[in-house]
Design an enzyme around this catalytic site. Structure first.
Site, PDB file in Angstrom:
ATOM      1  N   ARG A  80      22.272  47.780  51.980  1.00 40.19           N
ATOM      2  CA  ARG A  80      22.832  46.749  52.278  1.00 40.19           C
ATOM      3  C   ARG A  80      21.722  46.364  50.295  1.00 40.19           C
ATOM      4  NH1 ARG A  80      19.750  42.515  56.107  1.00 40.19           N
ATOM      5  NH2 ARG A  80      17.710  42.592  54.421  1.00 40.19           N
ATOM      6  N   LYS A 132      12.799  34.428  59.563  1.00 36.31           N
ATOM      7  CA  LYS A 132      14.381  33.840  60.122  1.00 36.31           C
ATOM      8  C   LYS A 132      14.760  33.781  61.523  1.00 36.31           C
ATOM      9  CE  LYS A 132      16.076  38.202  59.531  1.00 36.31           C
ATOM     10  NZ  LYS A 132      16.073  39.144  58.907  1.00 36.31           N
TER      11      LYS A 132
HETATM   12  C1  LIG Z   1      15.528  40.062  58.170  1.00 34.93           C
HETATM   13  C2  LIG Z   1      14.498  41.479  57.698  1.00 34.93           C
HETATM   14  C3  LIG Z   1      13.712  41.626  58.588  1.00 34.93           C
HETATM   15  C4  LIG Z   1      12.881  41.664  59.808  1.00 34.93           C
HETATM   16  O1  LIG Z   1      13.800  41.732  60.456  1.00 34.93           O
HETATM   17  P1  LIG Z   1      13.690  42.644  61.659  1.00 34.93           P
HETATM   18  O2  LIG Z   1      14.599  43.254  61.746  1.00 34.93           O
HETATM   19  O3  LIG Z   1      13.620  41.400  62.201  1.00 34.93           O
HETATM   20  O4  LIG Z   1      11.779  43.340  61.619  1.00 34.93           O
HETATM   21  C5  LIG Z   1      12.735  42.223  56.883  1.00 34.93           C
HETATM   22  N1  LIG Z   1      13.030  42.393  55.709  1.00 34.93           N
HETATM   23  C6  LIG Z   1      13.861  42.251  55.245  1.00 34.93           C
HETATM   24  C7  LIG Z   1      14.794  42.521  53.792  1.00 34.93           C
HETATM   25  C8  LIG Z   1      15.180  41.385  56.413  1.00 34.93           C
HETATM   26  O5  LIG Z   1      16.300  40.871  55.508  1.00 34.93           O
END
Ligand SMILES: *Cc1c(COP(=O)(O)O)cnc(C)c1O
Length: 352
Positions: free
Chosen positions: A128, A35
């Site tokens: 969250r 993302k």
């Molecule tokens: C963004 C996200 C990740 C990845 O997070 P990083 O800190 O970039 O490794 C993993 N799981 C979920 C649910 C996320 O929203």
């Protein structure tokens, strides 16, 4: 061409391979999270070359940007009820916490002649997404009866909202709950998904539970920083990306605005410090691209003074280098810089 995000291909492939190896060695299936660079297909291709076969993103529109015959796609933001049809169409797996949405996923999967895989997210303190412990059994019981979805695992997400660090306590709870539910309901789960880049420190120091067999990693691949304590892992390049912008004006001007004072471009009443005359440069990038806190000049004698929608003003008074109009300035790229720059349609990404 400018502003542009320059990406060093060799460095990124090295990072991807290194993290993939780390995961393989620990029997962890890597979900590479894309993302942060909006799943740019050219960058996705480097991940593919580095060995990634499971790609994860928060947005369906990103997952739709590329295709390979031997990959899986995971939607990691719990789906909107209104996008369920697309989710089933595009993603192989999605993370979920709402039974209403899961029911709709199942219905939709049956319509599309598919079985959609789901991972249930469990709330372990970060507040969250995730199911609270008391409700998990009833959700699992309901999910088990649905023919269009297959419950393939349990997961958690930490250090995102509440800044809670993964430890033996919360991850231990994840493992315990997952194993108990797996046994009690005869689920045959494939994944216990132990978090994001903030769980990487436990992988590196060897304290990650052997029962955790999946991590969803974005930032650590791109920047080599585990995000629980912010430690850098030196085997991963931290400088894959460089942001470059062009100077469009360079003049000596006052540091204090003159005239009757109202509000700035964003409706705020700003305050200024009188530093006398200043050598001021304007670069062609603004709030619409990268916000001021994430403009990080590599030349440490450059100071960022202010910003409007498409201009950023820099103080070059202390610089030894004699900059001129048309010069390209370089900026360090951190997670949020990359996120913002990738999201702006005015910033190109150039692979070199
Ligand atoms: C963004 C996200 C990740 C990845 O997070 P990083 O800190 O970039 O490794 C993993 N799981 C979920 C649910 C996320 O929203």
């Amino acid at each position: 061409m400018y502003p542009a995000l320059f990406l060093n291909k060799e460095k990124l492939i090295h990072n991807v391979k290194t993290v993939k190896n780390l995961c393989d060695t620990a029997n962890i299936e890597l979900f590479a999270v894309t993302k942060c660079f909006c799943s740019n297909p050219d960058v996705i291709d480097l991940y593919y070359k580095g060995g990634v076969r499971v790609f994860a993103d928060s947005r369906i529109s990103n997952l739709q940007k590329y295709d390979y015959s031997d990959i899986k796609k995971v939607l990691i933001r719990i789906p909107m009820l209104s996008e369920v049809e697309k989710v089933v169409e595009v993603a192989d797996i999605s993370l979920n916490s709402e039974i209403e949405v899961i029911r709709k996923l199942s219905e939709e999967a049956l319509k599309q002649n598919k079985v959609h895989e789901i991972i249930l997210m469990i709330e372990l303190g970060d507040l969250r997404e995730g199911i609270v412990e008391e409700s998990i059994e009833s959700i699992v019981e309901n999910v088990k009866d649905l023919k269009g979805v297959n419950l393939v695992g349990f997961g958690t997400n930490l250090t995102c909202y509440g800044a809670i660090i993964p430890d033996d306590n919360n991850l231990g709870k994840l493992v315990e709950l997952s194993k108990n539910l797996n046994e009690k309901y005869n689920l045959n789960i494939k994944y216990i998904s132990g978090g994001n880049s903030s769980s990487v420190y436990k992988l590196l120091d060897g304290t990650l539970s052997k029962d955790i067999n999946n991590l969803r990693i974005g930032e650590f691949i791109l920047f080599g920083t585990e995000t629980a304590y912010g430690e850098d892992y030196t085997e991963i390049h931290q400088d894959v990306f460089t942001l470059k912008t062009e100077i469009i004006e360079l003049k000596v001007k006052d540091s204090l605005p003159t005239g009757n004072s109202g509000v700035n471009a964003f409706g705020k009443k700003p305050t200024f410090e009188d530093k006398g005359k200043m050598k001021r440069a304007i670069i062609a990038i603004g709030k619409q691209d990268v916000s001021i806190d994430n403009i990080l000049p590599k030349d440490e004698s450059i100071f960022v003074v202010g910003q409007s929608s498409d201009h950023t003003i820099l103080d070059l008074t202390q610089c030894k280098t004699e900059y001129k109009v048309g010069d390209i300035l370089e900026f360090k790229v951190e997670y949020t810089t990359l996120l913002e720059a990738s999201t702006s349609e005015y910033v190109s990404t150039i692979l070199e």
